[in-house]
Design an enzyme around this catalytic site. Structure first.
Site, mmCIF file in Angstrom:
data_model
loop_
_atom_site.group_PDB
_atom_site.id
_atom_site.type_symbol
_atom_site.label_atom_id
_atom_site.label_comp_id
_atom_site.label_asym_id
_atom_site.label_seq_id
_atom_site.Cartn_x
_atom_site.Cartn_y
_atom_site.Cartn_z
ATOM 1 N N SER A 154 0.845 -1.190 0.000
ATOM 2 C CA SER A 154 0.000 0.000 0.000
ATOM 3 C C SER A 154 0.879 1.237 0.000
ATOM 4 C CB SER A 154 -0.896 0.010 1.244
ATOM 5 O OG SER A 154 -1.537 1.251 1.410
ATOM 6 N N TYR A 167 -2.278 -0.426 10.244
ATOM 7 C CA TYR A 167 -2.252 -0.673 8.797
ATOM 8 C C TYR A 167 -0.897 -0.277 8.212
ATOM 9 C CZ TYR A 167 -4.034 -0.973 4.016
ATOM 10 O OH TYR A 167 -4.239 -1.313 2.692
#
Length: 266
Positions: A154, A167
């Site tokens: 990501s 995350y």
């Protein structure tokens, strides 16, 4: 050595003919789009997911693109499930050429607001799950002296993102795990790369918007950092995954491909 062949029915070259791919988190979003594209490019595909009902729906949709596809229920954060998933792929198709570690979860929390359970859930799925499936797939690939692993990372692994402590930590781990595995696997002609998407129009992003106090403002505030002015589509990410999984990227390993509408350059 080229693995593609001519698809006489469509008069075009098929990029993954004879290949078998395992896509975790393949029941929706990016994973489902990648599985569909892989089938269209001649691969046999296994998708995984935690929920049987979602798997059945995804399987029905995928069979419109090709019949050489199966669903295996399981949790990639479980070592027992990861071992069983890979064994079932080998039992069904005989070999495994491509692993796409796509399964992921997101919780919007700063570090001080993140519970231990939320931390374990996010790190367990995003990072540990990537490790466990790779751990089971790599020995088979080593014996065949070929293979390809694509890890979904990501932009949150590359830049700080507010209220995303777990995350960011999980995806940062995926980035360096990718590079470490690439070094270990290179002598066996196994390539390992990562893909770093920005905001993509998936159920995960839809859930974030729905849970926001002001959904329309939340979406606007998120996308204003993207020079292209919109979220990406799962099919756009799937095409990048196909590139990393195919012979088109045969000299690429340990790399991070960013697909973020320009967010990280703004």
């Amino acid at each position: 050595m080229r693995s593609a062949r001519a698809d006489r029915s469509e008069g075009r070259e098929v990029k993954l003919a004879g290949k078998t791919a395992l896509v975790s988190g393949g029941t929706s979003g990016i994973g489902l789009a990648a599985a569909r594209l892989f089938l269209q490019e001649g691969a046999s595909v296994a998708i995984t997911g935690r929920y049987k009902s979602r798997g059945r729906r995804a399987l029905a949709r995928l069979k419109q693109s090709g019949h050489s596809v199966i669903f295996i229920q399981g949790d990639v954060a479980s070592a027992v499930d990861a071992r069983r998933i890979v064994r079932e792929v080998l039992r069904a198709f005989g070999h495994l050429d491509i692993l796409v570690n796509n399964a992921g979860v997101y919780r919007e929390r700063s570090a001080d607001k993140t519970s231990e359970h939320e931390w374990d859930l996010v790190l367990g799925t995003n990072l540990k799950g990537t490790f466990l499936l790779s751990k089971e797939a790599i020995p088979h690939m080593k014996r065949r002296k070929r293979g390809c692993i694509v890890n979904l990372s990501s932009v949150a692994a590359l830049v700080g993102v507010e209220r995303s402590a777990a995350y960011c930590a999980s995806k940062g781990g995926v980035e360096l795990l990718t590079k470490a595995m690439a070094l270990d696997c290179a002598p066996y002609s196994i390539r390992v790369n990562s893909l770093c998407p920005g905001i993509i129009d998936t159920p995960m992003f839809t859930r974030e918007i729905r849970l926001a106090a002001h959904p329309r403002k939340y979406r606007w505030d998120t996308l204003r950092f993207y020079p292209l002015g919109r979220e990406g589509q799962p099919d756009e990410v799937a095409r990048a995954i196909l590139f990393l999984a195919s012979d088109a990227s045969s000299y690429l390993t340990g790399a991070s491909l960013v697909i973020d509408g320009g967010m990280t350059i703004a």
